[in-house]
Scaffold this motif. Structure first.
Motif, PDB file in Angstrom:
ATOM      1  N   ASN A  83       1.278   2.624   1.507  1.00  0.00           N
ATOM      2  CA  ASN A  83       2.381   1.937   1.403  1.00  0.00           C
ATOM      3  C   ASN A  83       2.541   0.956   0.207  1.00  0.00           C
ATOM      4  O   ASN A  83       3.411   0.458   0.039  1.00  0.00           O
ATOM      5  CB  ASN A  83       2.883   1.448   2.764  1.00  0.00           C
ATOM      6  CG  ASN A  83       1.979   0.474   3.325  1.00  0.00           C
ATOM      7  OD1 ASN A  83       0.933   0.322   2.620  1.00  0.00           O
ATOM      8  ND2 ASN A  83       2.324  -0.183   4.450  1.00  0.00           N
ATOM      9  N   ASP A  84       1.135   0.978  -0.549  1.00  0.00           N
ATOM     10  CA  ASP A  84       1.476  -0.025  -1.594  1.00  0.00           C
ATOM     11  C   ASP A  84       0.485   0.490  -2.758  1.00  0.00           C
ATOM     12  O   ASP A  84      -0.465   1.615  -2.608  1.00  0.00           O
ATOM     13  CB  ASP A  84       1.169  -1.617  -1.325  1.00  0.00           C
ATOM     14  CG  ASP A  84      -0.200  -1.565  -0.616  1.00  0.00           C
ATOM     15  OD1 ASP A  84      -1.489  -1.275  -1.285  1.00  0.00           O
ATOM     16  OD2 ASP A  84      -0.359  -2.212   0.459  1.00  0.00           O
ATOM     17  N   LYS A  85       0.373   0.073  -4.014  1.00  0.00           N
ATOM     18  CA  LYS A  85      -0.457   0.527  -4.932  1.00  0.00           C
ATOM     19  C   LYS A  85      -1.913   0.494  -4.777  1.00  0.00           C
ATOM     20  O   LYS A  85      -2.703   1.424  -4.902  1.00  0.00           O
ATOM     21  CB  LYS A  85      -0.014  -0.258  -6.051  1.00  0.00           C
ATOM     22  CG  LYS A  85      -0.763   0.380  -7.535  1.00  0.00           C
ATOM     23  CD  LYS A  85      -0.211  -0.384  -8.770  1.00  0.00           C
ATOM     24  CE  LYS A  85      -0.868   0.240 -10.033  1.00  0.00           C
ATOM     25  NZ  LYS A  85      -0.388  -0.552 -11.142  1.00  0.00           N
ATOM     26  N   LYS A  86      -2.204  -0.835  -4.005  1.00  0.00           N
ATOM     27  CA  LYS A  86      -3.681  -0.793  -3.733  1.00  0.00           C
ATOM     28  C   LYS A  86      -4.244   0.070  -2.853  1.00  0.00           C
ATOM     29  O   LYS A  86      -5.379   0.844  -3.021  1.00  0.00           O
ATOM     30  CB  LYS A  86      -4.194  -2.307  -3.358  1.00  0.00           C
ATOM     31  CG  LYS A  86      -4.104  -3.343  -4.457  1.00  0.00           C
ATOM     32  CD  LYS A  86      -4.548  -4.472  -4.094  1.00  0.00           C
ATOM     33  CE  LYS A  86      -4.760  -5.644  -5.179  1.00  0.00           C
ATOM     34  NZ  LYS A  86      -5.150  -6.795  -4.654  1.00  0.00           N
TER      35      LYS A  86
END
Length: 308
Positions: A83-86
């Motif tokens: 749910n996020d870039k990382k």
């Protein structure tokens, strides 16, 4: 010049002075302990190099199935929310490692991929695509989402790692009565493609096909068949989904060469070889009855039925 292991350290927030040097896998050194690293930069470096090693070095693919590394990769996939870039990058690299192991590995290694619990991960990737579309009630919005997929493919650009859809998705109950998460996500097109490629290699073996349903709790072939739809998916995805469906029609030599009814909603097995009738067009699918053949054709066989 300081080595990579000396530069990167795992943070110890309770005792900052006791931060330990991070163990990392490099392009030339494999160390299983590196997969247990908890800091972001070292684990990303490890997974990047491991993706290269699993794609190029047979001995690494063999080692990782024996030292618990494969199970650790699957655990990362199951516990990392894209749910996020990382997190998306971490998940993608770990996924590529497992795909390399399964696609390029031997039959024994492919069995280990299934034993490590990879099938539920693949099913989650594939189901998410249709879950998002189903959760969007507005027809124009659904077309817009599909257009995004098509545009990303035409521009040779991967879709965003996670595309959140809000609104109706939060009010749709799951099969067990629990509420669905507030956000549903599209995985990248490459993730769907690699999932299908891995399933294609795993589905060659009768012993592994039989574990598809028991391990995931879903009808894997019914999900895959949806990706054979010619007007909805790109050719490469259609191709690999078709390979899987044809593999599902193979005889089971461990059961005296009998086959299963090709209608995914049936599941009946022959009592003796050559009992069921073959599809006259593709000569691959076999059905226990005309009713099953008719249902199968309407629900998806027409998309992967290739004239022999």
């Amino acid at each position: 010049m300081a080595s990579l292991r000396e530069i990167m350290r795992e943070p110890n927030f309770s005792f900052p002075n006791q931060n330990r040097a991070a163990i990392c896998i490099t392009s030339s050194i494999y160390d299983r302990r590196a997969l247990d690293c908890t800091d972001y930069v070292p684990i990303i470096n490890t997974l990047t190099n491991l993706a290269y090693l699993t794609g190029s070095t047979p001995t690494i693919r063999e080692f990782i199935t024996k030292d618990g590394g494969l199970e650790r990769l699957v655990t990362i996939l199951k516990n990392t929310k894209v749910n996020d870039k990382k997190n998306g990058l971490k998940w993608t690299l770990a996924f590529q490692c497992v795909v390399n192991i399964g696609v390029r590995g031997t039959e024994h290694i492919r069995k280990r991929v299934v034993q490590a619990g990879m099938i539920p991960v693949i099913v989650n990737v594939l189901e998410s695509f249709f879950t998002v579309l189903k959760s969007v009630s507005d027809e124009n919005e659904r077309k817009r989402l599909l257009w995004r997929v098509e545009a990303a493919q035409q521009n040779s650009q991967p879709m965003p790692q996670a595309h959140a859809i809000e609104g109706n998705a939060r009010s749709i109950p799951m099969e067990n009565g629990e509420a669905r998460p507030q956000h549903q996500f599209f995985y990248r097109e490459d993730d769907i493609l690699h999932s299908l490629q891995l399933l294609a290699y795993l589905s060659k073996y009768p012993s592994l096909r039989s574990s598809f349903h028991t391990d995931s709790g879903s009808n894997v072939f019914a999900i895959v068949e949806k990706f054979t739809h010619r007007t909805m998916h790109p050719l490469e995805i259609q191709y690999w989904a078709g390979v899987i469906m044809r593999n599902a029609c193979r005889k089971d030599d461990t059961r005296k060469g009998i086959r299963q009814c090709a209608y995914t909603g049936c599941g009946k097995w022959e009592t003796k070889p050559r009992e069921f009738a073959k599809c006259r067009r593709c000569r691959k699918a076999k059905y226990c009855s005309k009713q099953c053949q008719s249902k199968a054709w309407n629900e998806g066989h027409r998309w992967w039925c290739i004239e022999k």
